[in-house]
Scaffold this motif. Structure first.
Motif, mmCIF file in Angstrom:
data_model
loop_
_atom_site.group_PDB
_atom_site.id
_atom_site.type_symbol
_atom_site.label_atom_id
_atom_site.label_comp_id
_atom_site.label_asym_id
_atom_site.label_seq_id
_atom_site.Cartn_x
_atom_site.Cartn_y
_atom_site.Cartn_z
ATOM 1 N N ASP A 48 0.136 -0.672 5.724
ATOM 2 C CA ASP A 48 0.691 -2.016 5.578
ATOM 3 C C ASP A 48 0.688 -2.766 6.910
ATOM 4 O OD1 ASP A 48 1.203 -2.377 2.828
ATOM 5 O OD2 ASP A 48 3.098 -1.298 2.951
ATOM 6 N N LEU A 83 -2.796 -4.135 7.208
ATOM 7 C CA LEU A 83 -2.995 -5.219 6.250
ATOM 8 C C LEU A 83 -2.236 -6.477 6.663
ATOM 9 C CD1 LEU A 83 -4.111 -6.344 3.620
ATOM 10 C CD2 LEU A 83 -2.205 -5.229 2.422
ATOM 11 N N VAL A 103 -7.162 -4.847 -1.977
ATOM 12 C CA VAL A 103 -6.952 -5.813 -0.891
ATOM 13 C C VAL A 103 -7.908 -6.989 -1.041
ATOM 14 C CG1 VAL A 103 -7.221 -6.139 1.612
ATOM 15 C CG2 VAL A 103 -5.906 -4.207 0.738
ATOM 16 N N PHE A 121 -6.892 1.142 0.834
ATOM 17 C CA PHE A 121 -6.760 -0.311 0.787
ATOM 18 C C PHE A 121 -7.290 -0.890 -0.530
ATOM 19 C CE2 PHE A 121 -6.654 0.819 5.243
ATOM 20 C CZ PHE A 121 -5.616 0.038 5.728
ATOM 21 N N LEU A 127 0.842 -1.196 0.000
ATOM 22 C CA LEU A 127 0.000 0.000 0.000
ATOM 23 C C LEU A 127 0.877 1.245 0.000
ATOM 24 C CD1 LEU A 127 -2.480 -1.292 2.718
ATOM 25 C CD2 LEU A 127 -2.850 -1.272 0.237
#
Length: 141
Positions: free
Chosen positions: A95, A98, A120, A117, A89
């Motif tokens: 990140d 995520l 994703v 995002f 990202l």
């Protein structure tokens, strides 16, 4: 039945700033065992760092924030991140969020910053939703 989700820092900030919005309702749903928050140690450190910025949650003391974080942590599962595919990202802080979602195999990543995002869902199979969308999908609102 609770299932794993990851909550972005901006949702926690919003929940602690106001009892009126979906973010606060999301945290209240935690007491109903509606979901299981998942995090990593770096993400938890990010939570603490951001929440203790006095201008963000001025109505709470550091002790209040510590109490909240202690409770939140007691309800969460902690996951180690054994992989680094950064950057994925644009923002390294995103990140962190995520990575926790991928490591915990979370179904949802709850954030206000949907645009941060992008892809994703396609790449990791994790739905990125706002607190309100999550609550509506789970029939908690």
């Amino acid at each position: 039945m609770s299932f794993p989700i990851v909550i972005d820092t901006n949702v926690l900030v919003a929940a602690l700033r106001s009892r009126e919005g979906a973010s606060f309702k999301l945290l209240m749903a935690l007491t109903k065992d509606a979901y299981r928050p998942c995090l990593s140690v770096p993400l938890f450190i990010e939570y603490e760092s951001v929440l203790k910025r006095t201008e963000l949650v001025a109505s709470l003391s550091n002790n209040d924030i510590d109490d909240f974080l202690d409770y939140f942590l007691s309800q969460s599962s902690i996951h180690e991140v054994f992989f680094l595919w950064r950057p994925f990202l644009k923002d390294p802080k995103d990140d962190l969020v995520l990575e926790a979602a991928v490591a915990s195999q979370s179904q949802y990543l709850v954030t206000f910053n949907l645009r941060d995002f992008v892809d994703v869902d396609k790449c990791f199979g994790i739905q990125v939703v706002t607190p309100q969308q999550f609550l509506l999908e789970q029939k908690l609102l």
